[in-house]
Design an enzyme around this catalytic site. Structure first.
Site, PDB file in Angstrom:
ATOM      1  N   SER A  43       0.876  -1.180   0.000  1.00 20.21           N
ATOM      2  CA  SER A  43       0.000   0.000   0.000  1.00 20.21           C
ATOM      3  C   SER A  43       0.908   1.223   0.000  1.00 20.21           C
ATOM      4  O   SER A  43       1.157   1.843   1.016  1.00 20.21           O
ATOM      5  CB  SER A  43      -0.950  -0.011   1.199  1.00 20.21           C
ATOM      6  OG  SER A  43      -0.268   0.167   2.409  1.00 20.21           O
ATOM      7  N   GLU A 207       1.368  -9.411   7.169  1.00 20.80           N
ATOM      8  CA  GLU A 207       2.269  -9.015   8.248  1.00 20.80           C
ATOM      9  C   GLU A 207       2.120  -9.916   9.477  1.00 20.80           C
ATOM     10  O   GLU A 207       2.551  -9.557  10.571  1.00 20.80           O
ATOM     11  CB  GLU A 207       2.043  -7.538   8.603  1.00 20.80           C
ATOM     12  CG  GLU A 207       2.372  -6.624   7.418  1.00 20.80           C
ATOM     13  CD  GLU A 207       2.346  -5.144   7.746  1.00 20.80           C
ATOM     14  OE1 GLU A 207       1.914  -4.771   8.854  1.00 20.80           O
ATOM     15  OE2 GLU A 207       2.755  -4.363   6.882  1.00 20.80           O
ATOM     16  N   GLU A 286      -2.727   6.165  12.074  1.00 20.95           N
ATOM     17  CA  GLU A 286      -1.893   6.436  10.895  1.00 20.95           C
ATOM     18  C   GLU A 286      -2.774   6.502   9.653  1.00 20.95           C
ATOM     19  O   GLU A 286      -3.706   5.693   9.519  1.00 20.95           O
ATOM     20  CB  GLU A 286      -0.875   5.299  10.784  1.00 20.95           C
ATOM     21  CG  GLU A 286       0.058   5.374   9.579  1.00 20.95           C
ATOM     22  CD  GLU A 286       0.958   4.144   9.506  1.00 20.95           C
ATOM     23  OE1 GLU A 286       1.340   3.600  10.564  1.00 20.95           O
ATOM     24  OE2 GLU A 286       1.263   3.720   8.376  1.00 20.95           O
ATOM     25  N   ASP A 313       1.799   8.459   6.566  1.00 25.08           N
ATOM     26  CA  ASP A 313       2.614   7.470   5.854  1.00 25.08           C
ATOM     27  C   ASP A 313       2.555   7.782   4.358  1.00 25.08           C
ATOM     28  O   ASP A 313       3.443   8.434   3.813  1.00 25.08           O
ATOM     29  CB  ASP A 313       2.094   6.065   6.186  1.00 25.08           C
ATOM     30  CG  ASP A 313       2.753   4.973   5.363  1.00 25.08           C
ATOM     31  OD1 ASP A 313       3.753   5.239   4.696  1.00 25.08           O
ATOM     32  OD2 ASP A 313       2.255   3.811   5.379  1.00 25.08           O
ATOM     33  N   LYS A 338      10.067   4.953   6.814  1.00 22.72           N
ATOM     34  CA  LYS A 338      10.394   3.729   6.078  1.00 22.72           C
ATOM     35  C   LYS A 338      11.589   4.030   5.183  1.00 22.72           C
ATOM     36  O   LYS A 338      11.496   4.878   4.290  1.00 22.72           O
ATOM     37  CB  LYS A 338       9.212   3.322   5.198  1.00 22.72           C
ATOM     38  CG  LYS A 338       7.973   2.826   5.933  1.00 22.72           C
ATOM     39  CD  LYS A 338       6.791   2.808   4.963  1.00 22.72           C
ATOM     40  CE  LYS A 338       5.620   1.988   5.489  1.00 22.72           C
ATOM     41  NZ  LYS A 338       4.419   2.175   4.636  1.00 22.72           N
ATOM     42  N   HIS A 366       8.614  -1.243   9.302  1.00 19.49           N
ATOM     43  CA  HIS A 366       8.926  -2.260   8.292  1.00 19.49           C
ATOM     44  C   HIS A 366       8.065  -2.006   7.044  1.00 19.49           C
ATOM     45  O   HIS A 366       7.307  -1.039   6.996  1.00 19.49           O
ATOM     46  CB  HIS A 366       8.609  -3.640   8.863  1.00 19.49           C
ATOM     47  CG  HIS A 366       7.131  -3.828   9.119  1.00 19.49           C
ATOM     48  ND1 HIS A 366       6.509  -5.044   9.147  1.00 19.49           N
ATOM     49  CD2 HIS A 366       6.145  -2.908   9.341  1.00 19.49           C
ATOM     50  CE1 HIS A 366       5.220  -4.874   9.385  1.00 19.49           C
ATOM     51  NE2 HIS A 366       4.978  -3.594   9.504  1.00 19.49           N
ATOM     52  N   LYS A 389       6.961  -0.151  14.425  1.00 22.46           N
ATOM     53  CA  LYS A 389       6.036  -1.243  14.086  1.00 22.46           C
ATOM     54  C   LYS A 389       6.694  -2.195  13.111  1.00 22.46           C
ATOM     55  O   LYS A 389       7.344  -1.771  12.157  1.00 22.46           O
ATOM     56  CB  LYS A 389       4.712  -0.706  13.533  1.00 22.46           C
ATOM     57  CG  LYS A 389       4.775  -0.021  12.177  1.00 22.46           C
ATOM     58  CD  LYS A 389       3.351   0.205  11.612  1.00 22.46           C
ATOM     59  CE  LYS A 389       3.385   0.742  10.200  1.00 22.46           C
ATOM     60  NZ  LYS A 389       2.061   0.883   9.586  1.00 22.46           N
TER      61      LYS A 389
HETATM   62  P1  PGA Z   1       3.110  -1.362   3.027  1.00 23.78           P
HETATM   63  O1  PGA Z   1       2.168  -1.191   4.290  1.00 23.78           O
HETATM   64  O2  PGA Z   1       4.446  -1.810   3.481  1.00 23.78           O
HETATM   65  O3  PGA Z   1       2.369  -2.375   2.216  1.00 23.78           O
HETATM   66  O4  PGA Z   1       3.151  -0.001   2.367  1.00 23.78           O
HETATM   67  C1  PGA Z   1       2.599  -0.678   5.514  1.00 23.78           C
HETATM   68  C2  PGA Z   1       1.868   0.567   5.878  1.00 23.78           C
HETATM   69  O5  PGA Z   1       0.942   1.020   5.176  1.00 23.78           O
HETATM   70  O6  PGA Z   1       2.203   1.150   6.913  1.00 23.78           O
HETATM   71 ZN    ZN Z   2       0.729   2.882   6.633  1.00 24.00          ZN
END
Ligand code: PGA
Ligand code: ZN
Length: 419
Positions: A43, A207, A286, A313, A338, A366, A389
């Site tokens: 995502s 996850e 978030e 995010d 990230k 992650h 997280k």
């Molecule tokens: P993603 O999801 O690693 O698939 O982007 C994690 C998040 O949305 O925090």
């Molecule tokens: Zn997110």
């Protein structure tokens, strides 16, 4: 700490979702040999640094990373080899210049971040220090982060009918890291028994959280509070609190949020969160509204920013420029962090420094596609960001990070929690 790269080697390996990613090995003249595994999201924010995929449909449905691998083994290796680079920032800058785009689309953010992570690790080896000691911020001291265990998965991470992507346990009241991990694991077990008792599936999402057929976010939160109590903990900020990442950009279409069969306006969505925060011990939200809905973000921040942490995010993408703009517009009060979203460790630390300076939270994360590399555990400890997280307390690629935190804690007298 200066570093002279003598060799770089990447290979195409698998991530935790059976998709190809890169492992990078770096050899330095100072005697370090280090390795890094590259994470990958599902995502993703639209302004993330670009992950290079081959697009050759005959291999891995086009998801192969052979081009990125060749870029490490060819162009990047040739550009770095033999140069005495003053520090990680100089090495990262050399790659950014070589790439020449502002989103790392030519060489691939997946290629560049793998080299950057391996170089950060090599530098710590040359210094004779654990990695977390060399990943620091100017005004912060190292701390052990509150682990956030993603125990219920929905959205694009699971095939169930749940629209919200992540429901997370946050042992804010734990005395230390090991006890926090124990709380996460015990509540995870209690949750499994509760779901099974209701005849719901205990199959897992990407996850490692359960992916039951529950559509309503409030119903999930109720089951979580009950499970926390089943396991003998207190649900709340002085025990085990909750956090959510609806990843709402994924269910925002034509100006409406589509949740459990309803189509909600931004304001309806914000009121729904306000009610949730009244009734449940949710301390962090978030991506409550979508990355394209900056006005909604402003209103969400005005409504709930004084009560809970509002983490951006998809909207921020760990990007120092976008974070500065968000700080100015009072959009959120924390950034998800990230490393592969921006593409170098140096820029990640810069994003964290900007947050720190503005009094914003930094939530190290992650990706849904992971390797067994525990890099982010060291990043969270060294920067003293206070929370992190990395999925459920189950599945090797998630547990590797939690176990690394426990090992860092063992023998070190570092404070635990947000401080
Ligand atoms: P993603 O999801 O690693 O698939 O982007 C994690 C998040 O949305 O925090
Ligand atoms: Zn997110």
């Amino acid at each position: 700490m200066p570093i002279t790269v003598t060799d770089l080697h990447a290979v195409e390996i698998l991530d935790s979702r059976a998709r190809p990613t890169l492992a990078v090995t770096l050899t330095s003249a100072e005697g370090a040999v280090s390795r890094a595994g590259v994470p990958s999201g599902a995502s993703t924010g639209s302004r993330e640094a670009v992950e290079l995929r081959d697009g050759d449909k005959s291999r891995f449905g086009g998801q192969g990373v052979r081009t990125a691998v060749s870029n490490v083994n060819g162009e990047i290796r040739d550009a770095l080899r033999g140069r005495v680079l003053a520090d990680l920032a100089a090495l990262d800058e050399a790659m950014i210049e070589l790439d020449g785009t502002d989103n790392k689309s030519r060489l691939g953010a997946n290629a560049i971040v793998g080299v950057s992570m391996a170089a950060a690790r090599a530098i710590s080896m040359i210094a004779g220090l654990p990695l977390w000691r060399t990943l620091s911020l100017p005004e912060a001291s190292p701390r052990l982060p509150v682990p956030h265990f993603n125990v219920v998965n929905g959205g694009v991470h699971a095939p169930n009918e749940l629209d919200f992507q992540e429901f997370t346990l946050a042992p804010l009241g734990a005395p230390n890291e090991a006890e926090a991990v124990r709380a996460g694991a015990e509540v995870y077990g209690a949750l499994k028994r509760r779901l099974a008792g209701k005849g719901l599936s205990t199959g897992l999402g990407d996850e490692g959280g359960f992916a039951p057929e529950i559509a309503s976010p409030e119903d999930v939160l109720t089951v979580l509070v009950d499970s926390i109590e089943d396991a003998g903990y207190k649900a709340g900020r002085d025990g085990v609190a909750l956090a959510m990442d609806p990843a709402s950009s994924e269910f925002y279409r034509n100006g409406k949020y589509h949740v459990a069969g309803e189509a909600l306006s931004s304001d309806d969505m914000i009121e729904r969160y306000a009610k949730i925060v009244e009734h449940f011990p949710v301390w962090l939200l978030e991506d409550g509204v979508a990355e394209s809905d900056w006005d909604g973000w402003e209103r969400l921040t005005a409504r709930l920013g004084g009560r809970i942490e509002l983490v951006g995010d998809d909207i921020l993408c760990t990007n120092p420029k976008i974070i500065k703009e968000a700080i100015e517009r009072k959009v959120g009060n924390a950034s998800l962090i990230k490393v592969n979203q921006i593409g170098t460790v140096t820029e990640t630390l810069e994003a964290m420094r900007i947050c720190q300076e503005a009094g914003w939270g930094q939530f190290v994360s992650h990706r849904s596609g992971e390797t067994e590399d525990p890099f982010i555990a060291d990043l969270a400890v060294g920067t003293g960001c206070g929370h992190m997280k990395t999925g459920a307390p189950a599945r090797g690629e998630r547990v590797a990070k939690y176990n690394r935190l426990i090992e860092i804690e063992d023998g070190e007298h570092l404070p635990y929690g947000l401080g």
